[in-house]
Design a protein around this motif. Structure first.
Motif, PDB file in Angstrom:
ATOM      1  N   MET A 140       0.837  -1.190   0.000  1.00  0.00           N
ATOM      2  CA  MET A 140       0.000   0.000   0.000  1.00  0.00           C
ATOM      3  C   MET A 140       0.874   1.243   0.000  1.00  0.00           C
ATOM      4  SD  MET A 140      -1.532   0.472   3.876  1.00  0.00           S
ATOM      5  CE  MET A 140      -2.522  -1.011   3.789  1.00  0.00           C
ATOM      6  N   LYS A 144      -1.447   5.784   2.818  1.00  0.00           N
ATOM      7  CA  LYS A 144      -2.486   4.879   3.321  1.00  0.00           C
ATOM      8  C   LYS A 144      -2.017   4.163   4.576  1.00  0.00           C
ATOM      9  CE  LYS A 144      -6.509   2.814   2.560  1.00  0.00           C
ATOM     10  NZ  LYS A 144      -7.798   3.552   2.491  1.00  0.00           N
ATOM     11  N   GLU A 147      -2.330   6.526   7.526  1.00  0.00           N
ATOM     12  CA  GLU A 147      -3.748   6.621   7.903  1.00  0.00           C
ATOM     13  C   GLU A 147      -4.170   5.375   8.682  1.00  0.00           C
ATOM     14  OE1 GLU A 147      -8.130   6.836   5.698  1.00  0.00           O
ATOM     15  OE2 GLU A 147      -6.294   7.196   4.543  1.00  0.00           O
ATOM     16  N   HIS A 148      -3.686   4.235   8.249  1.00  0.00           N
ATOM     17  CA  HIS A 148      -4.005   2.974   8.917  1.00  0.00           C
ATOM     18  C   HIS A 148      -3.444   2.968  10.351  1.00  0.00           C
ATOM     19  CE1 HIS A 148      -4.920  -1.336   9.123  1.00  0.00           C
ATOM     20  NE2 HIS A 148      -3.722  -1.493   9.681  1.00  0.00           N
TER      21      HIS A 148
END
Length: 341
Positions: A140, A144, A147-148
């Protein structure tokens, strides 16, 4: 007009960072929303290129592009102290501390992704703004992944401090450890001396310097070239004079500086002998670049015309006087030898 050429060599060693006292630097690193990286440290950029070097180091350690690294506010009221820009310490001290802080920030992100993907942390790779696990289909963008992480209550941030372990010199025998890291260098200078006017022209310099590890090779070459030009000015032109406590060289009409026409061809050879203590293996090349230049030039003058200039700068007047004195001594020796016959 008689011109004679000569070559001279000189070597040097130089201690990195503060002398005989503990040197220390600190930094914060955070992987921000959008997959960019922010580095906060009290670094001072005075033209040596440290901001570029720190961006490269953080990018390499975290796995983003250098363009995605922002060096934040260096006001020490808000940023960790990084100390002064001097003693050839910036890359060694601040580069190492940024690397350690960046590794901690990356480690926080890697731990979360490893648990999410149910893989071992050591299989996680980060590069060019992406995160993936080896031998899997898990991949990813860095944005991302951040954010995860934050969605699970983890902010990928790191902080670090890096210092030296040095001592003063014992007054009895001089034993001690005044520096933690050392660099070494050697230069060869080729000059042409006009025996009629005493003018010295530096034709070329070959410079080999140990820098530990070259973070930015072009930057290293620039430092070497800049140091050599500084030394050329100090060794051949810059003659600051005082009389009764006042300068008699108040302007550049008499205080001569090298121009682009005076700059010789510089051939740089970067030697990488990694520092065994710091995590990056880096050392430095700021001030050491100009240390061997002047003795190499003076040795080259001696090789060309047989006179040793020991009072800097080696202006045409001084060289001409030394040549005339050499001619006088040679004539006296010849006359004494003939008389002895």
């Amino acid at each position: 007009m008689a011109r004679k050429r000569g070559r001279g060599m000189a070597a040097c060693w130089y201690g990195i960072a503060r002398t005989a006292t503990v040197d220390r630097a600190a930094a914060w690193a955070e992987i921000d929303d959008g997959g960019t990286v922010k580095i906060v440290t009290g670094v001072t950029e005075i033209g040596e290129g440290i901001l570029t070097v720190l961006a490269q180091i953080a990018a390499q350690e975290i796995g983003v592009k250098p363009d995605d690294v922002v060096i934040g506010d260096n006001d020490t009221a808000r940023a960790p102290e990084a100390a002064h820009a001097g003693a050839t310490r910036q890359t060694y001290m601040i580069g190492n501390v940024v690397a350690i802080a960046s590794r901690e920030a990356r480690g926080r992100l890697v731990d979360v992704m490893a648990k999410t993907w149910d893989v071992a942390p050591e299989t996680i790779r980060t590069a060019n703004g992406e995160v993936w696990a080896e031998n899997t289909n898990h991949r990813m963008p860095m944005a991302k992944a951040v954010e995860h992480c934050k969605g699970r209550g983890v902010v990928p941030v790191g902080s670090a401090s890096f210092g030296t372990d040095t001592t003063g010199l014992a007054p009895t025998d001089g034993a001690g450890r005044p520096w933690q890291a050392y660099v070494f260098g050697c230069q060869v200078a080729e000059v042409e001396v006009d025996t009629v006017t005493g003018e010295v022209q530096v034709l070329g310099v070959w410079a080999a310097h140990d820098v530990g590890r070259a973070v930015n090779p072009k930057g290293v070459e620039g430092q070497i070239e800049g140091g050599i030009v500084q030394a050329l000015g100090q060794g051949l032109m810059e003659d600051y004079q005082l009389k009764d406590g006042r300068t008699t060289t108040p302007g550049f009409a008499k205080y001569i500086l090298p121009t682009s026409l005076d700059v010789p061809r510089v051939n740089s050879f970067i030697v990488e002998d990694p520092d065994p203590i710091g995590p990056l293996g880096v050392k430095g090349i700021g001030e050491p670049a100009m240390v061997p230049t002047i003795p190499a030039m003076m040795n080259a003058i001696y090789d060309a015309v047989g006179v040793r200039i020991q009072d800097l700068p080696a202006t045409p007047e001084k060289v001409l006087m030394a040549l005339r004195e050499k001619e006088r001594r040679d004539a006296e020796r010849r006359a004494a030898a003939q008389a002895a016959e």
